[in-house]
Enzyme design. Structure first.
Site, PDB file in Angstrom:
ATOM      1  CG  HIS A   5      37.192 -24.901  35.341  1.00 28.57           C
ATOM      2  ND1 HIS A   5      36.058 -24.121  35.213  1.00 28.57           N
ATOM      3  CD2 HIS A   5      37.704 -24.593  36.566  1.00 28.57           C
ATOM      4  CE1 HIS A   5      35.895 -23.388  36.311  1.00 28.57           C
ATOM      5  NE2 HIS A   5      36.878 -23.669  37.148  1.00 28.57           N
ATOM      6  CG  ASP A  42      27.883 -19.669  36.047  1.00 26.37           C
ATOM      7  OD1 ASP A  42      28.985 -20.094  36.468  1.00 26.37           O
ATOM      8  OD2 ASP A  42      27.110 -18.992  36.746  1.00 26.37           O
ATOM      9  CG  LEU A  52      30.330 -19.919  14.219  1.00 26.47           C
ATOM     10  CD1 LEU A  52      28.918 -19.406  14.484  1.00 26.47           C
ATOM     11  CD2 LEU A  52      30.542 -21.206  15.024  1.00 26.47           C
TER      12      LEU A  52
HETATM   13  C1  IPE Z   1      30.368 -15.366  34.749  1.00 24.16           C
HETATM   14  O1  IPE Z   1      30.337 -16.437  35.644  1.00 24.16           O
HETATM   15  C2  IPE Z   1      31.648 -15.359  33.971  1.00 24.16           C
HETATM   16  C3  IPE Z   1      31.843 -16.458  33.041  1.00 24.16           C
HETATM   17  C4  IPE Z   1      30.983 -17.398  32.758  1.00 24.16           C
HETATM   18  C5  IPE Z   1      33.105 -16.479  32.375  1.00 24.16           C
HETATM   19  P1  IPE Z   1      30.727 -16.264  37.176  1.00 24.16           P
HETATM   20  O2  IPE Z   1      30.519 -17.597  37.788  1.00 24.16           O
HETATM   21  O3  IPE Z   1      32.073 -15.662  37.283  1.00 24.16           O
HETATM   22  O4  IPE Z   1      29.661 -15.205  37.661  1.00 24.16           O
HETATM   23  P2  IPE Z   1      29.111 -14.853  39.109  1.00 24.16           P
HETATM   24  O5  IPE Z   1      30.309 -14.637  39.994  1.00 24.16           O
HETATM   25  O6  IPE Z   1      28.311 -16.031  39.583  1.00 24.16           O
HETATM   26  O7  IPE Z   1      28.264 -13.637  38.914  1.00 24.16           O
HETATM   27  C1  IPE Z   2      32.052 -21.137  34.761  1.00 24.05           C
HETATM   28  O1  IPE Z   2      31.844 -22.042  35.801  1.00 24.05           O
HETATM   29  C2  IPE Z   2      33.502 -20.958  34.422  1.00 24.05           C
HETATM   30  C3  IPE Z   2      34.028 -19.616  34.664  1.00 24.05           C
HETATM   31  C4  IPE Z   2      33.381 -18.653  35.251  1.00 24.05           C
HETATM   32  C5  IPE Z   2      35.375 -19.333  34.233  1.00 24.05           C
HETATM   33  P1  IPE Z   2      32.066 -21.655  37.330  1.00 24.05           P
HETATM   34  O2  IPE Z   2      33.473 -21.999  37.713  1.00 24.05           O
HETATM   35  O3  IPE Z   2      31.660 -20.259  37.601  1.00 24.05           O
HETATM   36  O4  IPE Z   2      31.052 -22.661  38.015  1.00 24.05           O
HETATM   37  P2  IPE Z   2      30.216 -22.430  39.351  1.00 24.05           P
HETATM   38  O5  IPE Z   2      29.402 -21.192  39.137  1.00 24.05           O
HETATM   39  O6  IPE Z   2      31.196 -22.285  40.473  1.00 24.05           O
HETATM   40  O7  IPE Z   2      29.363 -23.647  39.459  1.00 24.05           O
HETATM   41 MG    MG Z   3      29.900 -19.425  38.231  1.00 24.07          MG
END
Ligand code: IPE
Ligand code: IPE
Ligand code: MG
Length: 243
Positions: free
Chosen positions: A38, A21, A132
């Protein structure tokens, strides 16, 4: 003559699961579009797979796209799917070469046909690898996984193939997408959020959770080692008593 004292290095956790995240916040901090966050996040995936293989972790499970992530703007979803396609195409040789077995969990039917084919090919090409075990959760939701397992068992009970009295934890696990994988020992979430966001709800019953402030694109070998060190400080009691 000096005496060498052998310092025992603790075994790394067998199964590490990561909620990757913080890509969006990383981009914001660098005044870049979320898509760039991303893209850098995908780089971190590549590095992390290598590092885990190097450190001797046997199972790595990565949360890449949740069943709730469709709520994001269309162009962001497209970016994520494009990166996934690129990763599957460009990393396959590396996975084969390094003895990585790839598995995907989640609702793959909901993904593009082309991505489904790439997943299928990658799984087939790496099926014999044992160094792995890499599992990528795509369009994955823990509640859905549990519901599907319940549904499958009810179906078998209705036809008389399954005696409800024989439904045990082991039997239930056979119906989960992670069947055959050990439960995660260590669950890491980056970006400072302290929640599970519908990831591996059943499987994490006794996992050790480590929440790191690092945003996913910055996740490094040092972060992994910090989390493993923290894991080694924990005493896993499974409801029993100390010692
Ligand atoms: C969780 O992250 C899903 C992934 C890392 C793929 P999100 O960014 O979607 O989660 P929330 O919305 O903060 O709970
Ligand atoms: C994780 O990073 C990627 C996915 C959930 C696919 P985020 O896109 O959720 O990043 P934040 O939480 O907005 O910083
Ligand atoms: Mg996120």
């Amino acid at each position: 003559m000096g005496i060498t004292v052998a310092r025992s290095v603790p075994e790394p956790p067998r199964h590490v699961a990561i909620i990757m995240d913080g890509n969006g916040r990383w981009a914001l901090n660098h005044a870049l579009p979320r898509a760039e966050g991303h893209r850098r996040g995908a780089e971190a995936v590549r590095q992390t797979v290598r590092t885990c293989a190097e450190v001797g972790i046997s199972y790595l499970t990565l949360f890449a796209f949740s069943s709730e992530n469709w709520k994001r703007p269309k162009d962001e979803v497209q970016t994520l799917m494009g990166l996934l396609r690129f990763y599957l195409e460009s990393e396959i040789e590396e996975l084969v070469k390094n003895g990585v077995r790839l598995r995907v969990i989640g609702d793959r039917e909901g993904l593009d046909r082309e991505i489904q084919t790439l997943i299928c090919n990658a799984e087939k090409r790496t099926i014999g690898n044992t160094h792995l075990n890499l599992t990528v959760a795509l369009n994955y939701g823990g509640r859905r996984e549990i519901l599907l397992a319940v549904r499958a068992m009810i179906r078998d009970a209705v036809t008389g193939e399954l005696d409800p009295e024989c439904v045990s934890e082991e039997k239930f696990e056979e119906c989960l997408e992670t069947y055959g994988l050990p439960d995660p020992d260590l669950l890491i979430r980056t970006s400072g959020e302290c929640r599970i966001s519908n990831f591996l709800l059943w499987q994490c019953a006794y996992s050790e959770f480590v929440f790191l402030q690092t945003l996913w694109p910055d996740f490094s070998k040092a972060d992994l080692l910090t989390a493993i060190e923290e894991f080694h400080q924990r005493e896993r009691r499974y409801g029993g008593t100390k010692g």
